[in-house]
Every structure is written in C-alpha cells, then in structure tokens.
Design a protein around this motif. Structure first.
Motif, PDB file in Angstrom:
ATOM      1  N   HIS A 112      18.988  15.560 -43.905  1.00 32.75           N
ATOM      2  CA  HIS A 112      19.042  16.930 -43.396  1.00 32.75           C
ATOM      3  C   HIS A 112      18.788  16.957 -41.884  1.00 32.75           C
ATOM      4  N   PRO A 113      19.636  17.662 -41.121  1.00 32.14           N
ATOM      5  CA  PRO A 113      19.473  17.676 -39.652  1.00 32.14           C
ATOM      6  C   PRO A 113      18.158  18.282 -39.175  1.00 32.14           C
ATOM      7  N   LYS A 114      17.513  19.106 -40.020  1.00 25.66           N
ATOM      8  CA  LYS A 114      16.242  19.725 -39.624  1.00 25.66           C
ATOM      9  C   LYS A 114      15.032  18.997 -40.198  1.00 25.66           C
ATOM     10  N   PHE A 115      15.245  17.882 -40.892  1.00 29.88           N
ATOM     11  CA  PHE A 115      14.139  17.274 -41.619  1.00 29.88           C
ATOM     12  C   PHE A 115      13.042  16.745 -40.692  1.00 29.88           C
ATOM     13  N   ILE A 116      13.430  16.143 -39.586  1.00 25.70           N
ATOM     14  CA  ILE A 116      12.419  15.613 -38.662  1.00 25.70           C
ATOM     15  C   ILE A 116      11.577  16.750 -38.093  1.00 25.70           C
ATOM     16  N   SER A 117      12.217  17.849 -37.737  1.00 23.58           N
ATOM     17  CA  SER A 117      11.471  19.007 -37.239  1.00 23.58           C
ATOM     18  C   SER A 117      10.551  19.564 -38.316  1.00 23.58           C
ATOM     19  N   SER A 118      11.009  19.539 -39.558  1.00 20.91           N
ATOM     20  CA  SER A 118      10.194  20.003 -40.671  1.00 20.91           C
ATOM     21  C   SER A 118       8.960  19.123 -40.845  1.00 20.91           C
ATOM     22  N   LEU A 119       9.149  17.802 -40.729  1.00 19.06           N
ATOM     23  CA  LEU A 119       8.014  16.881 -40.858  1.00 19.06           C
ATOM     24  C   LEU A 119       7.041  17.040 -39.702  1.00 19.06           C
ATOM     25  N   ARG A 120       7.562  17.322 -38.530  1.00 15.16           N
ATOM     26  CA  ARG A 120       6.682  17.548 -37.383  1.00 15.16           C
ATOM     27  C   ARG A 120       5.830  18.798 -37.606  1.00 15.16           C
ATOM     28  N   PHE A 121       6.444  19.847 -38.133  1.00 11.19           N
ATOM     29  CA  PHE A 121       5.706  21.072 -38.488  1.00 11.19           C
ATOM     30  C   PHE A 121       4.622  20.753 -39.515  1.00 11.19           C
ATOM     31  N   LEU A 170      13.918  24.245 -43.966  1.00  9.45           N
ATOM     32  CA  LEU A 170      15.217  23.588 -44.098  1.00  9.45           C
ATOM     33  C   LEU A 170      16.309  24.526 -44.585  1.00  9.45           C
ATOM     34  N   ASP A 171      15.933  25.548 -45.353  1.00  7.60           N
ATOM     35  CA  ASP A 171      16.956  26.418 -45.952  1.00  7.60           C
ATOM     36  C   ASP A 171      16.571  27.894 -45.937  1.00  7.60           C
ATOM     37  N   ASP A 172      15.627  28.243 -45.067  1.00  6.19           N
ATOM     38  CA  ASP A 172      15.148  29.621 -44.999  1.00  6.19           C
ATOM     39  C   ASP A 172      14.677  30.106 -46.370  1.00  6.19           C
ATOM     40  N   GLY A 173      14.021  29.201 -47.106  1.00  5.01           N
ATOM     41  CA  GLY A 173      13.562  29.528 -48.451  1.00  5.01           C
ATOM     42  C   GLY A 173      12.306  30.376 -48.454  1.00  5.01           C
ATOM     43  N   VAL A 174      11.861  30.729 -49.651  1.00  2.00           N
ATOM     44  CA  VAL A 174      10.675  31.580 -49.804  1.00  2.00           C
ATOM     45  C   VAL A 174       9.681  30.934 -50.762  1.00  2.00           C
ATOM     46  N   ARG A 175       9.649  29.617 -50.812  1.00  2.00           N
ATOM     47  CA  ARG A 175       8.748  28.909 -51.718  1.00  2.00           C
ATOM     48  C   ARG A 175       7.293  29.225 -51.404  1.00  2.00           C
ATOM     49  N   ALA A 176       6.935  29.159 -50.108  1.00  2.00           N
ATOM     50  CA  ALA A 176       5.536  29.384 -49.724  1.00  2.00           C
ATOM     51  C   ALA A 176       5.109  30.806 -50.057  1.00  2.00           C
ATOM     52  N   VAL A 177       5.982  31.767 -49.828  1.00  2.00           N
ATOM     53  CA  VAL A 177       5.675  33.160 -50.176  1.00  2.00           C
ATOM     54  C   VAL A 177       5.492  33.290 -51.685  1.00  2.00           C
ATOM     55  N   MET A 189       3.261  12.028 -35.381  1.00  2.00           N
ATOM     56  CA  MET A 189       4.445  12.798 -35.736  1.00  2.00           C
ATOM     57  C   MET A 189       4.410  14.201 -35.131  1.00  2.00           C
ATOM     58  N   ALA A 190       3.213  14.786 -35.062  1.00  2.00           N
ATOM     59  CA  ALA A 190       3.091  16.133 -34.500  1.00  2.00           C
ATOM     60  C   ALA A 190       3.404  16.151 -33.014  1.00  2.00           C
ATOM     61  N   LYS A 191       3.258  15.010 -32.340  1.00  2.00           N
ATOM     62  CA  LYS A 191       3.455  14.940 -30.893  1.00  2.00           C
ATOM     63  C   LYS A 191       4.854  14.480 -30.485  1.00  2.00           C
ATOM     64  N   MET A 192       5.736  14.240 -31.452  1.00  2.00           N
ATOM     65  CA  MET A 192       7.073  13.749 -31.123  1.00  2.00           C
ATOM     66  C   MET A 192       7.830  14.720 -30.216  1.00  2.00           C
ATOM     67  N   ASP A 193       8.482  14.172 -29.215  1.00  2.00           N
ATOM     68  CA  ASP A 193       9.385  14.963 -28.373  1.00  2.00           C
ATOM     69  C   ASP A 193      10.808  14.510 -28.700  1.00  2.00           C
ATOM     70  N   LEU A 194      11.447  15.245 -29.595  1.00  2.00           N
ATOM     71  CA  LEU A 194      12.759  14.825 -30.090  1.00  2.00           C
ATOM     72  C   LEU A 194      13.844  14.950 -29.033  1.00  2.00           C
ATOM     73  N   SER A 195      13.559  15.675 -27.981  1.00  2.00           N
ATOM     74  CA  SER A 195      14.564  15.828 -26.916  1.00  2.00           C
ATOM     75  C   SER A 195      14.527  14.670 -25.932  1.00  2.00           C
ATOM     76  N   ALA A 196      13.550  13.777 -26.107  1.00  2.00           N
ATOM     77  CA  ALA A 196      13.353  12.714 -25.112  1.00  2.00           C
ATOM     78  C   ALA A 196      13.587  11.326 -25.692  1.00  2.00           C
ATOM     79  N   GLU A 197      14.515  11.196 -26.656  1.00  2.00           N
ATOM     80  CA  GLU A 197      14.805   9.875 -27.217  1.00  2.00           C
ATOM     81  C   GLU A 197      15.673   9.081 -26.255  1.00  2.00           C
ATOM     82  N   MET A 198      15.285   7.832 -26.009  1.00  2.00           N
ATOM     83  CA  MET A 198      16.043   6.966 -25.109  1.00  2.00           C
ATOM     84  C   MET A 198      15.937   5.531 -25.609  1.00  2.00           C
ATOM     85  N   ASP A 199      17.074   4.877 -25.744  1.00  2.00           N
ATOM     86  CA  ASP A 199      17.100   3.479 -26.207  1.00  2.00           C
ATOM     87  C   ASP A 199      16.354   3.318 -27.527  1.00  2.00           C
TER      88      ASP A 199
END
Length: 291
Positions: free
Chosen positions: A11-20, A137-144, A194-204
């Motif tokens: 899933h394209p949002k999975f890394i962001s989800s794990l960071r959250f 990941l899917d705008d779900g309502v599981r937590a609610v 994982m909470a500190k990852m900067d996904l916009s700064a990946e290099m090599d």
C-alpha cells in the motif's frame, strides 16, 4: 473487507501509517513507561498478548480456562517463545506491579488471574492505535467503531493474538528487525526511529532519521547507554542503519532494505488485527459501513 498481508505491504500509504502508529505508541510510553515496556520486546509482546487472549477466553463452564500460569505456559512453550521459568517470572512481575490480580471468588487450582484497570486501558489504547493506523489507509472507521463499542475488543483481541502466535513469520522477525525486537526495550527504539523518518529525504536507498542522541534516548527508555550503543553498532555493521556525520554519530539514516523488512513484518500483525476486528463486528452483529 479487511486488508491482506500483501495489500498492506504494497500500500502506498503504509509507511506513513506505520510512522503514525510508531508516534502513537511512543506517546503512550511517555504517559505510562512501566506498562508500555510490557510490549517493548517481541518476547514480552507475545507473552502479553497471549495472556490477554487467555483472559478473554475464560469460560466458567470449562475447568482451567482463562489466564493461569499453566495455560499461558503451555501455549508459550508449545510455540517456543519462552521457557517455563520465563513465563512464571512474567506472571510474578505482572502481579508485583499490579497489572494482574488473582481472580475474585473461591480459590481454585490452577489459580486464575485477571488484568487490572490500568492493563485494560493500556491494551484498549494499543488496539485503538493500530485500528487508527489501518483507517489511514482507506479512510475507514474502525477506531470509531471500537471507541463506540469497546466490547468488540473482547472478541477481536484473542483472535488476533492467536493468529500472530501461530504465524512463524510474525513470531520470528526478519534478522535486522529482530536484532532490536528480541532485546529489552528494543521495540521502543524501533518505534522512535520509525516515528522520526523523513520520507521526503531518501537518497541512495538511505532514509533520513535526523538527530539521534543515544545518551538521551537510553535515559528516556530506561536502558543502559552501553546496551543501546551495542545494538546500534550491530545494526550498522549489517548496513541497516548508519550516520551521515561519522565519527560523531548524531544524524542517523536507515536503509530501504531495513524499512522494507519492517513493513513486511508489521503487515502480518496489522492484517491479523484487521481480520479479527472485522470478524468481531460480524460476530457481534454490528454494521460495517466503511471498511
């Protein structure tokens, strides 16, 4: 429909989800360090989740059911998670800190135990955070749905815990991840990274983590600085982490391979959480409007 392991890992949002999720769990540590450490190593995670599942599965009509030393020992040793003595020490520690108390009523053998309110609150918060991560990941309502109907966790948690305990791919983390997770408080260190990852700064194939102060981190997580530095050195020797500013070692990166290992492993747990919660909603006759 719940996510499969493969769908989560890709899933394209999975890394962001794990960071959250990592940030959420790290905040929970700040509010309750001692109980948060019960899930801070993989062995303790397996022990705690299995113990909780046994508690929820208690049936007064079934002799010996519920959480007892015998029931926990048999399950844990069957899957080679820990020794008999480790299980006994674990139960004794929970009793000492009053995360667990003897079940009320007539004393029977084997003695049954029940979690205290602080343990209920912590486990509920953990499950809620994981559902919130899935919702991203899917705008779900599981937590609610769980917040609205807390008793759903009584059904979902045992099913999730048993799926994870029985899945070798979850019990045995990838080597680079396991290097941290099999040690005391190692899970807290990984959550911090994982909470500190900067996904916009990946290099090599290196992902920027930013400044990591090993001395302050060790003090915060109540582990020895020597232990933490040894962990980081071993991980660096594998090429899983490194520093942009050798030899100061203050600004860290993690490798894309390490992140992929972590994502694939976490997908196993989150798929189990998702499936178990969807099953619990169905079993309880609750509508499932947006999953």
């Amino acid at each position: 429909m719940s996510f499969s392991i493969e769908q989560l890992a890709r899933h394209p949002k999975f890394i962001s989800s794990l960071r959250f999720l990592a940030e959420s769990l790290r905040n929970r540590y700040d509010h309750g360090p001692r109980i948060a450490r019960m899930l801070a190593s993989h062995q303790r995670w397996l022990l705690t989740q299995t113990a909780y599942a046994l508690h929820f599965e208690y049936d007064p009509a079934v002799p010996g059911s519920g959480l007892t030393v015998v029931s926990l020992r048999d399950l844990i040793t069957r899957h080679r998670v820990a020794s008999r003595n480790t299980v006994l020490s674990f139960i004794e520690e929970l009793l000492t800190y009053r995360f667990l108390v003897p079940a009320p009523g007539h004393v029977r053998r084997p003695r049954r135990y029940v979690p205290t309110e602080i343990s209920h609150t912590a486990m509920f918060g953990w499950y809620l955070s994981n559902l919130a991560a899935l919702d991203l990941l899917d705008d779900g309502v599981r937590a609610v749905a769980l917040a609205t109907s807390p008793a759903l966790m009584d059904l979902a948690q045992p099913r999730m815990a048993r799926h994870c305990l029985e899945a070798e791919v979850w019990r045995e983390p990838p080597e680079g991840v396991g290097l941290f997770l099999w040690t005391e408080a190692g899970g807290l260190v990984v959550d911090h990274i994982m909470a500190k990852m900067d996904l916009s700064a990946e290099m090599d194939s290196h992902i920027d983590i930013g400044r990591v102060d090993a001395r302050a981190l060790a003090a915060h997580f109540m582990i020895s600085r020597t232990h933490l530095q040894r962990l980081l050195r071993k991980s660096a020797d594998r090429g899983d982490i490194g520093w942009y500013d050798e030899p100061k070692k203050t600004r860290m990166w993690i490798s894309r391979d390490f992140l992929d290992q972590y994502c694939g492993w976490q997908a196993v747990k989150l798929a189990a959480i998702d499936e178990a919660f969807a099953w619990a909603q169905s079993a309880a006759g609750h509508p499932d409007p947006k999953q």
